[in-house]
Write an enzyme that holds these catalytic residues in place. Structure first.
Site, PDB file in Angstrom:
ATOM      1  N   HIS A  71     -34.514 -24.082 -38.843  1.00  0.00           N
ATOM      2  CA  HIS A  71     -34.178 -22.540 -38.761  1.00  0.00           C
ATOM      3  C   HIS A  71     -33.046 -22.111 -39.356  1.00  0.00           C
ATOM      4  CE1 HIS A  71     -33.690 -18.993 -36.218  1.00  0.00           C
ATOM      5  NE2 HIS A  71     -35.442 -19.271 -36.180  1.00  0.00           N
ATOM      6  N   HIS A  80     -41.140 -18.628 -28.804  1.00  0.00           N
ATOM      7  CA  HIS A  80     -41.095 -16.806 -27.942  1.00  0.00           C
ATOM      8  C   HIS A  80     -41.231 -15.770 -29.255  1.00  0.00           C
ATOM      9  CE1 HIS A  80     -38.043 -18.144 -31.382  1.00  0.00           C
ATOM     10  NE2 HIS A  80     -37.602 -16.287 -31.243  1.00  0.00           N
ATOM     11  N   HIS A 127     -40.775 -13.716 -31.388  1.00  0.00           N
ATOM     12  CA  HIS A 127     -39.365 -13.294 -32.714  1.00  0.00           C
ATOM     13  C   HIS A 127     -40.553 -13.589 -33.513  1.00  0.00           C
ATOM     14  CE1 HIS A 127     -36.140 -12.784 -30.885  1.00  0.00           C
ATOM     15  NE2 HIS A 127     -36.640 -11.458 -30.580  1.00  0.00           N
ATOM     16  N   HIS A 163     -31.957 -17.642 -24.790  1.00  0.00           N
ATOM     17  CA  HIS A 163     -32.232 -16.001 -26.661  1.00  0.00           C
ATOM     18  C   HIS A 163     -32.220 -14.237 -26.084  1.00  0.00           C
ATOM     19  CE1 HIS A 163     -32.822 -16.354 -30.262  1.00  0.00           C
ATOM     20  NE2 HIS A 163     -34.236 -16.009 -30.514  1.00  0.00           N
ATOM     21  N   ASP A 212     -40.397 -14.396 -37.126  1.00  0.00           N
ATOM     22  CA  ASP A 212     -39.890 -15.478 -37.506  1.00  0.00           C
ATOM     23  C   ASP A 212     -41.293 -16.542 -37.016  1.00  0.00           C
ATOM     24  OD1 ASP A 212     -38.823 -15.126 -35.982  1.00  0.00           O
ATOM     25  OD2 ASP A 212     -37.346 -16.822 -36.960  1.00  0.00           O
ATOM     26  N   HIS A 213     -41.588 -16.669 -35.646  1.00  0.00           N
ATOM     27  CA  HIS A 213     -42.048 -17.783 -35.402  1.00  0.00           C
ATOM     28  C   HIS A 213     -43.671 -17.587 -34.765  1.00  0.00           C
ATOM     29  CE1 HIS A 213     -38.256 -20.034 -34.366  1.00  0.00           C
ATOM     30  NE2 HIS A 213     -38.020 -18.569 -34.478  1.00  0.00           N
ATOM     31  N   ASP A 254     -34.536 -21.058 -31.409  1.00  0.00           N
ATOM     32  CA  ASP A 254     -33.726 -20.173 -31.377  1.00  0.00           C
ATOM     33  C   ASP A 254     -32.747 -20.031 -29.852  1.00  0.00           C
ATOM     34  OD1 ASP A 254     -35.397 -19.568 -32.891  1.00  0.00           O
ATOM     35  OD2 ASP A 254     -35.379 -17.473 -33.453  1.00  0.00           O
TER      36      ASP A 254
HETATM   37 ZN   LIG Z   1     -35.861 -17.386 -34.881  1.00  0.00          ZN
HETATM   38 ZN   LIG Z   2     -35.533 -16.034 -31.943  1.00  0.00          ZN
END
Ligand SMILES: [Zn+2]
Ligand SMILES: [Zn+2]
Length: 295
Positions: free
Chosen positions: A262, A60, A62, A138, A64-65, A206
């Site tokens: 994570h 996804h 977000h 999510h 952090d990914h 996530d």
């Molecule tokens: Zn994440």
């Molecule tokens: Zn996320």
């Protein structure tokens, strides 16, 4: 198949943990799952050449990914990358990638194609493995992935040598599942080969817990799972899972091994999370950055 954890933290990088990224090496294929900020450097430390990447699977969008993606693509452009980078991700992936590359003076030297995946689909298959995805729960569209290795046939040399056959191109036919005839004698594929069942790897990042995950990851040899929170913060978990949510999925899905990842930056050590998970599902490990697993 070798799996390397390049980033194991949740939203924020810490001194010990980089944001999410996992690299799976399978023959000529290099599959990068997510590419958090700093992923390139982690690859350098592990001696993984960026040009080894053939597929980028995005769970996804977000930060952090995905914040490492533009940097990675820029480096590939500067590294005589000959392949077409195959990027797979949830809906709107094409728009996100285009916008990311518009945000700086990207030279656009590499070839890439983006495939937006449906919530539940088989999206790639070759002689060795099949890739599947499934939608998770999510805040934004997010995908789980699984890699299922195809069963392989190994030559039963003890049997074939009775026919004087130890090294011969015909053995390749047996490995493809076909019976053969050698010097007038029929050699039955069922007797002449041993089935080596393929492995299944599942990656659930996530998500909040959801009953349908168990079915998707059923009988995984390795289940890699979101464990952002510890069970005592269950009321705060929001759209993530706790160590015990992950352990319960591993148990109910009859998976063989679980790796928690994570982790929230609030945990300086994850020993307690690991200990508690092991009470529910014994074969649990806690991911560390740069950890390597052979499956
Ligand atoms: Zn994440
Ligand atoms: Zn996320």
């Amino acid at each position: 198949m070798k799996i390397t954890f390049l980033g194991t933290s949740a939203m924020l990088p810490t001194k010990e943990r980089n944001p999410s990224s996992i690299f799976i090496e399978y023959g000529k294929e290099g599959i990068l799952i997510d590419c958090g900020e700093g992923t390139q450097r982690q690859m350098r430390i592990k001696g993984i050449k960026p040009t080894k990447i053939s597929k980028l699977l995005i769970t996804h969008f977000h930060g952090d990914h995905v914040l490492g993606i533009p940097g990675l693509m820029q480096s590939l452009g500067a590294s005589e990358y000959q392949k077409t980078l195959e990027i797979y991700g949830p809906e709107k992936s094409s728009t996100y990638i285009k916008s990311m590359l518009k945000g700086f003076a990207f030279k656009g030297k590499i070839k890439y194609k983006v495939q937006e995946l449906k919530n539940s689909s088989k999206f790639f298959s070759n002689d060795d493995f099949i890739l599947y995805c499934k939608g998770l729960k999510h805040d934004i569209p997010c995908l789980a992935y699984s890699l299922i290795e195809k069963d392989k046939l190994k030559i039963n040399i003890d049997y074939t040598k009775k026919f004087g056959l130890t090294k011969h191109p015909l053995l390749g036919k047996l490995q493809k599942g076909k019976s053969i005839t050698y010097q007038g004698k029929k050699i039955d594929v069922k007797k002449a080969t041993i089935k080596k069942p393929g492995k299944k790897i599942s990656i659930i990042l996530d998500t909040s817990p959801d009953k349908s995950i168990e079915k998707f990851v059923l009988n995984s040899d390795l289940l890699i799972c979101d464990s952002t929170w510890s069970s005592d913060t269950i009321n705060r978990r929001g759209s993530h899972m706790t160590n015990l949510d992950a352990a319960n999925i591993a148990k109910k899905s009859k998976s063989k091994k679980l790796i928690l990842t994570h982790f929230s930056q609030r945990y300086k050590t994850v020993n307690e999370l690991l200990k508690e998970s092991k009470k529910v599902f014994k074969e649990t490990l806690a991911a560390e950055d740069l950890m390597e697993i052979n499956v």
